[in-house]
Enzyme design. Structure first.
Site, PDB file in Angstrom:
ATOM      1  N   ASN A 107       0.814  -1.218   0.000  1.00  0.00           N
ATOM      2  CA  ASN A 107       0.000   0.000   0.000  1.00  0.00           C
ATOM      3  C   ASN A 107       0.851   1.273   0.000  1.00  0.00           C
ATOM      4  OD1 ASN A 107      -2.074  -1.780   0.065  1.00  0.00           O
ATOM      5  ND2 ASN A 107      -2.691  -1.374   2.184  1.00  0.00           N
ATOM      6  N   THR A 152     -15.879  37.486 -32.478  1.00  0.00           N
ATOM      7  CA  THR A 152     -16.711  37.053 -31.353  1.00  0.00           C
ATOM      8  C   THR A 152     -17.909  36.378 -32.007  1.00  0.00           C
ATOM      9  OG1 THR A 152     -17.912  39.138 -31.252  1.00  0.00           O
ATOM     10  CG2 THR A 152     -15.982  38.949 -29.836  1.00  0.00           C
ATOM     11  N   HIS A 153     -18.421  35.341 -31.375  1.00  0.00           N
ATOM     12  CA  HIS A 153     -19.486  34.515 -31.983  1.00  0.00           C
ATOM     13  C   HIS A 153     -19.045  33.953 -33.341  1.00  0.00           C
ATOM     14  CE1 HIS A 153     -22.210  36.597 -29.101  1.00  0.00           C
ATOM     15  NE2 HIS A 153     -21.473  37.641 -29.436  1.00  0.00           N
ATOM     16  N   SER A 274      -5.636  12.164 -48.590  1.00  0.00           N
ATOM     17  CA  SER A 274      -6.806  11.298 -48.693  1.00  0.00           C
ATOM     18  C   SER A 274      -6.497  10.210 -49.698  1.00  0.00           C
ATOM     19  CB  SER A 274      -8.002  12.124 -49.165  1.00  0.00           C
ATOM     20  OG  SER A 274      -8.965  11.278 -49.758  1.00  0.00           O
ATOM     21  N   LYS A 280      -6.645  16.634 -51.354  1.00  0.00           N
ATOM     22  CA  LYS A 280      -6.840  16.856 -49.923  1.00  0.00           C
ATOM     23  C   LYS A 280      -5.531  16.901 -49.133  1.00  0.00           C
ATOM     24  CE  LYS A 280     -10.259  16.859 -47.645  1.00  0.00           C
ATOM     25  NZ  LYS A 280     -11.248  15.832 -47.375  1.00  0.00           N
ATOM     26  N   ASN A 282      -5.239  16.970 -45.051  1.00  0.00           N
ATOM     27  CA  ASN A 282      -6.107  17.000 -43.881  1.00  0.00           C
ATOM     28  C   ASN A 282      -5.343  17.326 -42.598  1.00  0.00           C
ATOM     29  OD1 ASN A 282      -8.375  16.310 -45.384  1.00  0.00           O
ATOM     30  ND2 ASN A 282      -7.916  14.120 -45.250  1.00  0.00           N
ATOM     31  N   GLU A 287      -6.783  17.582 -35.447  1.00  0.00           N
ATOM     32  CA  GLU A 287      -8.044  16.924 -35.076  1.00  0.00           C
ATOM     33  C   GLU A 287      -7.828  15.911 -33.945  1.00  0.00           C
ATOM     34  OE1 GLU A 287     -10.740  16.377 -38.888  1.00  0.00           O
ATOM     35  OE2 GLU A 287      -8.651  16.020 -39.360  1.00  0.00           O
ATOM     36  N   TYR A 314      -6.762   1.986   2.325  1.00  0.00           N
ATOM     37  CA  TYR A 314      -6.628   1.467   0.964  1.00  0.00           C
ATOM     38  C   TYR A 314      -7.810   0.562   0.609  1.00  0.00           C
ATOM     39  CZ  TYR A 314      -4.840  -1.145  -3.030  1.00  0.00           C
ATOM     40  OH  TYR A 314      -4.699  -1.714  -4.256  1.00  0.00           O
ATOM     41  N   LYS A 322      -4.315   3.806 -12.094  1.00  0.00           N
ATOM     42  CA  LYS A 322      -3.171   3.982 -13.001  1.00  0.00           C
ATOM     43  C   LYS A 322      -3.536   4.091 -14.478  1.00  0.00           C
ATOM     44  CE  LYS A 322      -0.852   1.449  -9.581  1.00  0.00           C
ATOM     45  NZ  LYS A 322      -2.222   1.188  -9.111  1.00  0.00           N
TER      46      LYS A 322
HETATM   47  N1  ARG Z   1      -1.396  -3.533  -7.290  1.00  0.00           N
HETATM   48  C1  ARG Z   1      -1.917  -2.841  -6.143  1.00  0.00           C
HETATM   49  C2  ARG Z   1      -2.372  -1.431  -6.537  1.00  0.00           C
HETATM   50  O1  ARG Z   1      -1.945  -0.969  -7.535  1.00  0.00           O
HETATM   51  C3  ARG Z   1      -0.868  -2.731  -5.078  1.00  0.00           C
HETATM   52  C4  ARG Z   1      -1.417  -2.564  -3.710  1.00  0.00           C
HETATM   53  C5  ARG Z   1      -2.021  -3.850  -3.271  1.00  0.00           C
HETATM   54  N2  ARG Z   1      -2.391  -3.788  -1.898  1.00  0.00           N
HETATM   55  C6  ARG Z   1      -3.261  -4.673  -1.387  1.00  0.00           C
HETATM   56  N3  ARG Z   1      -3.558  -4.532  -0.151  1.00  0.00           N
HETATM   57  N4  ARG Z   1      -3.778  -5.616  -2.116  1.00  0.00           N
HETATM   58  O2  ARG Z   1      -3.176  -0.820  -5.871  1.00  0.00           O
END
Ligand code: ARG
Length: 457
Positions: A107, A152-153, A274, A280, A282, A287, A314, A322
């Site tokens: 953690n 503007t607009h 294109s 073209k 592009n 975009e 946690y 992530k």
């Molecule tokens: N892979 C877990 C995460 O990214 C790591 C922490 C895991 N902790 C646990 N108590 N299972 O959050």
């Protein structure tokens, strides 16, 4: 790793839903740095023997070299980057590997790894923003006096200079940079040593690990440390705001590159053709910058919703922190680089811009201002008189300054021939010399100040 308590191993579905290694392997550098700092601290505190610490450190260095050369192996049985590395360390150095996790939990480990990663992402964003700002300022300096319609607009409003328009984005990006710098400073605290949630009974030295990992200080509350993802949200909020700015600029480039506008020629290197229409060219890069902004905002929403109902400390939901951050960071870095290239390399068709500024009665406000200044007419009345002149010019299909004096006098006899000097687009922009205004003189000053701020001179 936690087999002692269990009679049966996880099912295939459990393994699959649990595995974060497919994405958190991106944290391997941070994870190894955190482990090396932790092991060195444990040894310095007499918690780990010098011999075991040396074996652990050498093993981790070897694993880093393996990951660098061959990538990180993906075994769902090992769940995540932390267990993957620990298991490899065990294979390399034997039971001493099991001592690395003393006074630590995954953690605080993941909280530390992820902070290190996000802190570096803030630094990359700041550098990418600075590069784009330099491109904007360079082009703004070249075009401090180039006249284009201001809108503007999306209706022609008043003439402005292209330099002024580009410097507007410089200002937005300046605020974005300060948001990333601010986020980076706030996240500069090390959670390592918070352990699972409550701290540890071992005599650890959190100042030492914080220092070793380049953090300003350790975090103050172990519960907060393992449950806090504010730093990732701070990054995503700054990224989302920045992406909105990039998307607006992208939208302008797309409009400007269209045939009816014809204000810019995008560089071949950042455009596509294109497969069916040979003529073209592009604006795909612009975009995609505009499109990526949606995904970056989505990443922010994703993590906010992940975090909103979580009790301390946690919860496994947090493993989902992530992917949105990694995705947003990749998209933002790429968007900044693509935008810097488009700004630096585009050809500005200043004659088209100028003609457009002249075509839209953009100097109508200058006629009204002239009536206020020279004939002492209240602005509201001057506005009305000018409206009549615009109507007449529009009916005749001519520019305001192409109306004969006698026709203007027929609308209001207080108009005299001096008015024509105020009706050119040059006179219009030169007149707007208030601080922050579009006058070439003012834009030149802003460009100079920006060049100094960016260390360009
Ligand atoms: N892979 C877990 C995460 O990214 C790591 C922490 C895991 N902790 C646990 N108590 N299972 O959050």
């Amino acid at each position: 790793m936690w087999g002692g308590r269990f009679a049966a191993g996880p099912s295939a579905i459990m393994r699959e839903i649990n595995a974060s290694i497919p994405f958190d392997k991106a944290l391997w550098r941070e994870d190894i740095a955190g482990s090396r700092a932790h092991a060195a601290m444990l040894a310095a505190q007499g918690i780990l023997s010098a011999e075991d610490a040396a074996a652990i450190d050498a093993g981790l260095a070897e694993i880093a070299a393996e990951y660098e050369a061959d990538g990180v192996p993906e075994d769902w049985n090992l769940e995540d980057i932390h267990m993957t590395t620990e298991s490899r360390l065990t294979a390399l150095i034997g039971p001493a590997a099991g001592r690395l996790h003393t006074a630590r939990s995954r953690n605080d480990q993941v909280a530390t790894d992820f902070r290190l990663w996000v802190r570096a992402a803030c630094e990359r964003a700041e550098a990418g923003l600075a590069a784009l700002q330099r491109a904007l300022v360079t082009r703004a300096g070249e075009h401090a006096g180039s006249i284009m319609p201001g809108f503007t607009h999306l209706q022609t409003a008043q003439p402005v200079t292209l330099g002024h328009h580009l410097m507007a984005y410089y200002e937005m990006l300046r605020r974005d940079r300060s948001r990333f710098a601010d986020a980076r400073a706030r996240m500069d605290e090390c959670p390592l040593g918070s352990a699972a949630l409550a701290g540890t009974g071992f005599p650890i030295d959190r100042e030492a690990t914080a220092r070793a990992l380049g953090f300003a200080r350790p975090t103050a509350n172990s519960l907060d440390s393992v449950s806090d993802r504010d730093f990732a949200l701070d990054y995503l909020q700054a990224a989302a705001q920045c992406a909105l700015h990039l998307s607006r600029l992208a939208e302008e480039l797309i409009l400007w590159a269209s045939q009816p506008f014809g204000f810019i020629r995008l560089p071949d290197t950042l455009s596509t053709g294109s497969s069916i229409m040979p003529q073209k060219k592009n604006p795909d890069a612009a975009e995609l910058v505009r499109g990526h902004a949606g995904r970056i905002v989505g990443a922010l929403t994703s993590l906010m919703v992940t975090m909103k109902g979580l009790p301390l400390a946690y919860s496994k939901d947090m493993q989902d922190d992530k992917p949105p951050v990694f995705e947003a960071a990749g998209l933002l870095d790429l968007s900044l680089a693509a935008m810097a290239g488009m700004i630096a390399e585009s050809g500005f068709r200043t004659e088209r811009m100028r003609a457009a500024a002249e075509a839209g009665f953009a100097t109508a406000t200058d006629l009204a201002d002239w009536l206020v200044r020279e004939a002492d007419i209240p602005f509201r009345e001057a506005h009305h008189i000018t409206g009549e002149a615009v109507k007449l010019a529009e009916n005749r299909g001519v520019a305001l300054d192409a109306l004969p004096l006698e026709d203007l006098k027929a609308i209001d006899e207080r108009i005299d021939e001096r008015v024509f000097a105020a009706l050119s687009v040059e006179a219009s922009v030169a007149a707007r010399a208030s601080y922050g205004g579009t006058a070439p003189l003012r834009v030149g000053e802003q460009v100079e100040a920006a060049r100094r701020a960016l260390g360009m001179d």
